[in-house]
Design an enzyme around this catalytic site. Structure first.
Site, PDB file in Angstrom:
ATOM      1  CG  HIS A 183      -0.375   0.197   2.351  1.00 55.86           C
ATOM      2  ND1 HIS A 183       0.421  -0.882   2.882  1.00 55.86           N
ATOM      3  CD2 HIS A 183      -0.291   0.897   3.543  1.00 55.86           C
ATOM      4  CE1 HIS A 183       0.928  -0.905   4.227  1.00 55.86           C
ATOM      5  NE2 HIS A 183       0.449   0.499   4.377  1.00 55.86           N
TER       6      HIS A 183
ATOM      7  CG  ASP B  57       4.647   2.747   7.417  1.00 57.77           C
ATOM      8  OD1 ASP B  57       3.801   3.168   6.612  1.00 57.77           O
ATOM      9  OD2 ASP B  57       4.598   2.055   8.202  1.00 57.77           O
ATOM     10  CG  HIS B  58       4.410   0.156   3.897  1.00 53.63           C
ATOM     11  ND1 HIS B  58       4.406  -1.504   4.255  1.00 53.63           N
ATOM     12  CD2 HIS B  58       3.859   0.511   5.176  1.00 53.63           C
ATOM     13  CE1 HIS B  58       3.854  -1.454   5.473  1.00 53.63           C
ATOM     14  NE2 HIS B  58       3.361  -0.321   6.125  1.00 53.63           N
TER      15      HIS B  58
ATOM     16  CG  HIS C 296       3.774  -2.767  10.536  1.00 52.42           C
ATOM     17  ND1 HIS C 296       2.915  -2.096  11.000  1.00 52.42           N
ATOM     18  CD2 HIS C 296       4.147  -2.228   9.286  1.00 52.42           C
ATOM     19  CE1 HIS C 296       2.605  -1.065  10.423  1.00 52.42           C
ATOM     20  NE2 HIS C 296       3.461  -0.914   9.502  1.00 52.42           N
TER      21      HIS C 296
END
Length: 304
Positions: free
Chosen positions: A63, A67-68, A269
């Protein structure tokens, strides 16, 4: 195959955990590496690992939260400087193409290799003779995917001892028999190769999830998986907050693994609110429901 965790924190980097990135190394299977998510400073983490960017074949983005994905432009640029010449494909939700192309354009970045960006529009993301990747939408407020990676079954081993007992010598004839062909020996004896091949070896199944609350689509992706990689941003006591922020708790991750009849769960995570001492309690919460649970830490390597 190995899973190498390059970042295991949630939201923002901390001293102990960088933000999300997971490498799946398949050097024996296809001489390449796949990356799942690419948080800020992923390329710095790679410098401290055995990973070579030139081997990077595919990137799957779950997504578009920062942070990704914030490490993606720099990593794509560095791949050119580190000898990457083969095509790289990036898969992700709608919007990933605009993000990448805009980042490269405004920074004047020119890649020396072909880059293909695939915005996902079907459940089958990728398929060839060796692997199939499917996805399902999760529940995170923003479009977030989970990925199921299915390895094709492998042919069984050839019964070399049984063939030797018949006087069949190793060589090109073994290759034909391995392919299940019927071969006539020099003495006129007919050998059916299919009778000397053991049972097929079941291909491995991995389920790698983006951020999510519990949703029925998770069970589809995780069913009978050899390994599940799932976020456990919050501990059991933070269920209300997890729901509010559209994340999962340790309990929810472990319950999914149990209900899916999975073999192994790796949680990641992890919120920066938890200290190293807290990690043991988070793992214990999972293990009370699904015993074969481990927690990922930065640079941890899990053999599959």
């Amino acid at each position: 195959m190995e899973l190498i965790f390059l970042g295991t924190g949630a939201g923002v980097p901390s001293k102990g955990r960088n933000v999300t990135a997971i490498a799946l190394t398949m050097l024996n299977e296809r001489n390449s590496i796949w990356l799942f998510d690419c948080g800020e400073a992923t390329q710095h983490q790679i410098l401290r690992s055995s990973i070579r960017l030139s081997k990077l074949e595919k990137i799957f983005i779950t997504h578009l939260h920062g942070d990704h994905i914030f490490g993606l432009p720099g990593l794509l640029s560095s791949r050119s400087f580190q000898g990457g010449e083969t095509e790289l494909r990036v898969y992700g939700p709608v919007g990933i193409a605009n993000y990448i192309r805009t980042s490269l354009a405004v920074s004047g970045t020119h890649l020396k290799y072909p880059l293909e960006i695939v915005e996902i529009d079907s459940e089958v993301v990728f398929e060839d003779a060796a692997f199939k990747v499917i996805c399902r939408e999760l529940d995170h407020g923003i479009l977030s995917y989970g990925y199921r990676i299915e390895e094709a079954d492998k042919a069984g081993s050839l019964d070399a001892e049984g063939l030797s007992a018949l006087g069949v010598k190793p060589g090109p004839i073994f290759k034909e028999l391995k392919e299940g062909k019927t071969v006539t020996l020099e003495n006129g004896e007919v050998v059916d190769g299919s009778q000397f091949i053991g049972p097929a070896k079941k291909g491995r199944i991995m389920a790698i999830f983006g951020d999510t609350r519990t949703t029925p689509n998770e069970l589809v992706l995780a069913d009978q998986a050899d390994v599940i990689v799932h976020e456990a941003t919050f501990g059991a006591e933070m269920g209300d907050m997890a729901g509010e922020y559209m994340h999962s708790t340790t309990i929810e991750a472990a319950t999914l693994a149990r209900n899916a009849n999975a073999k192994r769960l790796i949680i990641t995570h992890i919120s920066s609110r938890y200290s190293r001492e807290d990690n043991r309690e988070l793992v214990s919460e999972c293990q009370a429901i699904f015993p074969n649970t481990e927690m990922a830490t930065d640079f941890a390597i899990f053999e599959l």
